[in-house]
Design a protein around this motif. Sequence first.
Motif, PDB file in Angstrom:
ATOM      1  N   THR A   5       0.815  -1.216   0.000  1.00 45.56           N
ATOM      2  CA  THR A   5       0.000   0.000   0.000  1.00 45.56           C
ATOM      3  C   THR A   5       0.851   1.269   0.000  1.00 45.56           C
ATOM      4  O   THR A   5       0.491   2.260  -0.634  1.00 45.56           O
ATOM      5  CB  THR A   5      -0.941   0.015   1.217  1.00 45.56           C
ATOM      6  N   THR A   6       1.969   1.250   0.718  1.00 45.13           N
ATOM      7  CA  THR A   6       2.824   2.440   0.764  1.00 45.13           C
ATOM      8  C   THR A   6       3.401   2.752  -0.608  1.00 45.13           C
ATOM      9  O   THR A   6       3.398   3.909  -1.057  1.00 45.13           O
ATOM     10  CB  THR A   6       3.965   2.255   1.775  1.00 45.13           C
ATOM     11  N   ALA A   7       3.883   1.723  -1.292  1.00 47.54           N
ATOM     12  CA  ALA A   7       4.419   1.927  -2.642  1.00 47.54           C
ATOM     13  C   ALA A   7       3.321   2.405  -3.589  1.00 47.54           C
ATOM     14  O   ALA A   7       3.568   3.255  -4.461  1.00 47.54           O
ATOM     15  CB  ALA A   7       5.026   0.619  -3.158  1.00 47.54           C
ATOM     16  N   PHE A   8       2.116   1.890  -3.414  1.00 49.32           N
ATOM     17  CA  PHE A   8       0.992   2.317  -4.250  1.00 49.32           C
ATOM     18  C   PHE A   8       0.665   3.786  -4.002  1.00 49.32           C
ATOM     19  O   PHE A   8       0.440   4.553  -4.952  1.00 49.32           O
ATOM     20  CB  PHE A   8      -0.224   1.443  -3.957  1.00 49.32           C
ATOM     21  N   GLU A   9       0.617   4.185  -2.737  1.00 48.74           N
ATOM     22  CA  GLU A   9       0.348   5.592  -2.420  1.00 48.74           C
ATOM     23  C   GLU A   9       1.383   6.510  -3.057  1.00 48.74           C
ATOM     24  O   GLU A   9       1.040   7.549  -3.642  1.00 48.74           O
ATOM     25  CB  GLU A   9       0.354   5.797  -0.905  1.00 48.74           C
ATOM     26  N   GLU A  10       2.644   6.131  -2.942  1.00 52.58           N
ATOM     27  CA  GLU A  10       3.711   6.970  -3.481  1.00 52.58           C
ATOM     28  C   GLU A  10       3.664   7.027  -5.007  1.00 52.58           C
ATOM     29  O   GLU A  10       3.865   8.079  -5.614  1.00 52.58           O
ATOM     30  CB  GLU A  10       5.068   6.447  -3.012  1.00 52.58           C
ATOM     31  N   ALA A  11       3.383   5.890  -5.636  1.00 51.45           N
ATOM     32  CA  ALA A  11       3.408   5.825  -7.100  1.00 51.45           C
ATOM     33  C   ALA A  11       2.215   6.533  -7.735  1.00 51.45           C
ATOM     34  O   ALA A  11       2.273   6.912  -8.908  1.00 51.45           O
ATOM     35  CB  ALA A  11       3.447   4.365  -7.555  1.00 51.45           C
ATOM     36  N   THR A  12       1.126   6.699  -6.979  1.00 55.28           N
ATOM     37  CA  THR A  12      -0.088   7.287  -7.558  1.00 55.28           C
ATOM     38  C   THR A  12      -0.449   8.628  -6.929  1.00 55.28           C
ATOM     39  O   THR A  12      -1.560   9.127  -7.140  1.00 55.28           O
ATOM     40  CB  THR A  12      -1.286   6.330  -7.391  1.00 55.28           C
ATOM     41  N   GLU A  13       0.458   9.228  -6.205  1.00 54.50           N
ATOM     42  CA  GLU A  13       0.124  10.465  -5.493  1.00 54.50           C
ATOM     43  C   GLU A  13      -0.357  11.558  -6.450  1.00 54.50           C
ATOM     44  O   GLU A  13      -1.359  12.243  -6.188  1.00 54.50           O
ATOM     45  CB  GLU A  13       1.333  10.965  -4.709  1.00 54.50           C
ATOM     46  N   ALA A  75      -5.512  10.071 -15.563  1.00 60.70           N
ATOM     47  CA  ALA A  75      -5.082   9.820 -14.192  1.00 60.70           C
ATOM     48  C   ALA A  75      -5.788   8.598 -13.608  1.00 60.70           C
ATOM     49  O   ALA A  75      -5.165   7.758 -12.958  1.00 60.70           O
ATOM     50  CB  ALA A  75      -5.346  11.051 -13.327  1.00 60.70           C
ATOM     51  N   ALA A  76      -7.104   8.498 -13.852  1.00 64.03           N
ATOM     52  CA  ALA A  76      -7.867   7.364 -13.318  1.00 64.03           C
ATOM     53  C   ALA A  76      -7.367   6.050 -13.917  1.00 64.03           C
ATOM     54  O   ALA A  76      -7.197   5.050 -13.206  1.00 64.03           O
ATOM     55  CB  ALA A  76      -9.357   7.563 -13.610  1.00 64.03           C
ATOM     56  N   TRP A  77      -7.146   6.043 -15.214  1.00 67.20           N
ATOM     57  CA  TRP A  77      -6.690   4.829 -15.896  1.00 67.20           C
ATOM     58  C   TRP A  77      -5.313   4.425 -15.376  1.00 67.20           C
ATOM     59  O   TRP A  77      -5.025   3.241 -15.173  1.00 67.20           O
ATOM     60  CB  TRP A  77      -6.645   5.078 -17.399  1.00 67.20           C
ATOM     61  N   LYS A  78      -4.470   5.418 -15.135  1.00 66.61           N
ATOM     62  CA  LYS A  78      -3.108   5.147 -14.664  1.00 66.61           C
ATOM     63  C   LYS A  78      -3.111   4.517 -13.277  1.00 66.61           C
ATOM     64  O   LYS A  78      -2.248   3.672 -12.963  1.00 66.61           O
ATOM     65  CB  LYS A  78      -2.300   6.454 -14.639  1.00 66.61           C
ATOM     66  N   VAL A  83      -1.622  -0.398 -10.123  1.00 67.71           N
ATOM     67  CA  VAL A  83      -1.999  -1.566  -9.305  1.00 67.71           C
ATOM     68  C   VAL A  83      -1.509  -2.851  -9.961  1.00 67.71           C
ATOM     69  O   VAL A  83      -0.902  -3.712  -9.312  1.00 67.71           O
ATOM     70  CB  VAL A  83      -3.528  -1.627  -9.096  1.00 67.71           C
ATOM     71  N   ILE A  84      -1.758  -2.989 -11.253  1.00 69.85           N
ATOM     72  CA  ILE A  84      -1.333  -4.201 -11.965  1.00 69.85           C
ATOM     73  C   ILE A  84       0.183  -4.309 -11.973  1.00 69.85           C
ATOM     74  O   ILE A  84       0.748  -5.393 -11.782  1.00 69.85           O
ATOM     75  CB  ILE A  84      -1.904  -4.202 -13.389  1.00 69.85           C
ATOM     76  N   ASP A  85       0.865  -3.192 -12.194  1.00 65.75           N
ATOM     77  CA  ASP A  85       2.329  -3.192 -12.163  1.00 65.75           C
ATOM     78  C   ASP A  85       2.854  -3.717 -10.834  1.00 65.75           C
ATOM     79  O   ASP A  85       3.742  -4.580 -10.788  1.00 65.75           O
ATOM     80  CB  ASP A  85       2.862  -1.761 -12.378  1.00 65.75           C
ATOM     81  N   LEU A  86       2.314  -3.184  -9.733  1.00 61.81           N
ATOM     82  CA  LEU A  86       2.787  -3.594  -8.411  1.00 61.81           C
ATOM     83  C   LEU A  86       2.441  -5.045  -8.113  1.00 61.81           C
ATOM     84  O   LEU A  86       3.233  -5.766  -7.497  1.00 61.81           O
ATOM     85  CB  LEU A  86       2.177  -2.676  -7.350  1.00 61.81           C
ATOM     86  N   GLN A  87       1.277  -5.484  -8.552  1.00 59.83           N
ATOM     87  CA  GLN A  87       0.901  -6.886  -8.358  1.00 59.83           C
ATOM     88  C   GLN A  87       1.905  -7.822  -9.025  1.00 59.83           C
ATOM     89  O   GLN A  87       2.380  -8.783  -8.426  1.00 59.83           O
ATOM     90  CB  GLN A  87      -0.491  -7.135  -8.918  1.00 59.83           C
ATOM     91  N   LEU A  88       2.194  -7.534 -10.269  1.00 57.97           N
ATOM     92  CA  LEU A  88       3.100  -8.404 -11.010  1.00 57.97           C
ATOM     93  C   LEU A  88       4.505  -8.367 -10.428  1.00 57.97           C
ATOM     94  O   LEU A  88       5.207  -9.387 -10.388  1.00 57.97           O
ATOM     95  CB  LEU A  88       3.125  -7.992 -12.485  1.00 57.97           C
ATOM     96  N   LEU A  89       4.917  -7.191  -9.966  1.00 55.62           N
ATOM     97  CA  LEU A  89       6.254  -7.062  -9.396  1.00 55.62           C
ATOM     98  C   LEU A  89       6.358  -7.817  -8.073  1.00 55.62           C
ATOM     99  O   LEU A  89       7.333  -8.547  -7.833  1.00 55.62           O
ATOM    100  CB  LEU A  89       6.585  -5.583  -9.193  1.00 55.62           C
ATOM    101  N   MET A 182     -11.756   2.437  -5.491  1.00 55.37           N
ATOM    102  CA  MET A 182     -10.730   1.406  -5.536  1.00 55.37           C
ATOM    103  C   MET A 182      -9.477   1.846  -4.792  1.00 55.37           C
ATOM    104  O   MET A 182      -8.954   1.112  -3.944  1.00 55.37           O
ATOM    105  CB  MET A 182     -10.367   1.063  -6.981  1.00 55.37           C
ATOM    106  N   HIS A 183      -8.980   3.051  -5.096  1.00 56.44           N
ATOM    107  CA  HIS A 183      -7.722   3.444  -4.450  1.00 56.44           C
ATOM    108  C   HIS A 183      -7.917   3.694  -2.956  1.00 56.44           C
ATOM    109  O   HIS A 183      -7.032   3.408  -2.146  1.00 56.44           O
ATOM    110  CB  HIS A 183      -7.052   4.623  -5.168  1.00 56.44           C
ATOM    111  N   THR A 184      -9.093   4.169  -2.559  1.00 56.95           N
ATOM    112  CA  THR A 184      -9.363   4.353  -1.134  1.00 56.95           C
ATOM    113  C   THR A 184      -9.402   3.005  -0.418  1.00 56.95           C
ATOM    114  O   THR A 184      -8.835   2.841   0.667  1.00 56.95           O
ATOM    115  CB  THR A 184     -10.695   5.090  -0.924  1.00 56.95           C
ATOM    116  N   GLY A 185     -10.061   2.023  -1.029  1.00 56.11           N
ATOM    117  CA  GLY A 185     -10.140   0.701  -0.433  1.00 56.11           C
ATOM    118  C   GLY A 185      -8.791   0.021  -0.317  1.00 56.11           C
ATOM    119  O   GLY A 185      -8.491  -0.646   0.680  1.00 56.11           O
TER     120      GLY A 185
END
Length: 296
Positions: A5-13, A75-78, A83-89, A182-185
């Motif tokens: 979640t932390t990496a997601f927050e930073e990557a999508t800020e 922005a929404a699409w990104k 999320v998919i990028d981080l999942q695969l990584l 989605m991003h809030t959840g």
Amino acid sequence: MTFPTTAFEEATEYERYILDSLATALPEPSGGHVLDLRTGKLRQHAHVMLETVEVKAYVGGKPAPVDLTPLVFGAAWKVIDVVIDLQLLVYEGKSLNNISKKIKVAKTGNGVRLEPPFPEDIWRRLLGTYANTYDLRHSLTHRGVISHKNGSLEATPEPGQTTTTIMTRDELLYFFRAVQAMHTGLITQTLSRRDADNLRFILNQLQAHHRLGPISGREVKGHVVIQVQGEEGPDGRVTFDLARVVSETTIRHPQAGRDLEIHLDDGRVISGRFEDWPDGQDFVNLGKPPAGFVVE
């Protein structure tokens, strides 16, 4: 291994800032109500709040007429793309920089996990919407998009391309709301029953894009606090008129988000989201209230 979640927050800020700041440019009226069922005579107090938001775009410090819808869509699409990028990584040990490969992964589900707190029916539709609007995103990035006066966005066709993706104004607004949910959840790792029902309703408005058919959902508009009298027994069990609560709220506030307050004679109140109340249960043990409910 849990979702980062932390990496997601930073990557999508940046994207979340754009989405959360601009997707509310056309706010819906919001209303709050108190439905007091504590007396024999029904008393209802309505407190309705209407809001308007003036949105301006500035270029060089001066207001300028700019259509910001393509920016918010990108922005929404990104956000879903990250999320998919981080999942695969995290789960597969590699990331797919090639978007067309990520689209294939999203469509098939291979390598894409069902991240908590989202159930499968919601998660698959989020991924399907991402995958099937790729044409619009690709056009936005490489060829530009066509912004119609009715608020819809259309992909600019490539040479020889006969069909393109179009999202209507309403579909765009629902898409933005779906990604916000989605991003809030993901960040909070929570999705209440109320929010899940509303998200299912939103995704039902995007069937043309996720192509997975309808699911059972409920649009949530406004908010109601249901106040009911509780009767405490000698064993610490509190009973209340559940049937009346269900009947009155269903008739009077079918679309509202519902909070329940069970009032006791000594001033204590048992409160929580009524959507999370156990189905059919017309009592509560003070020592062990249902999950999400507190005694104050």
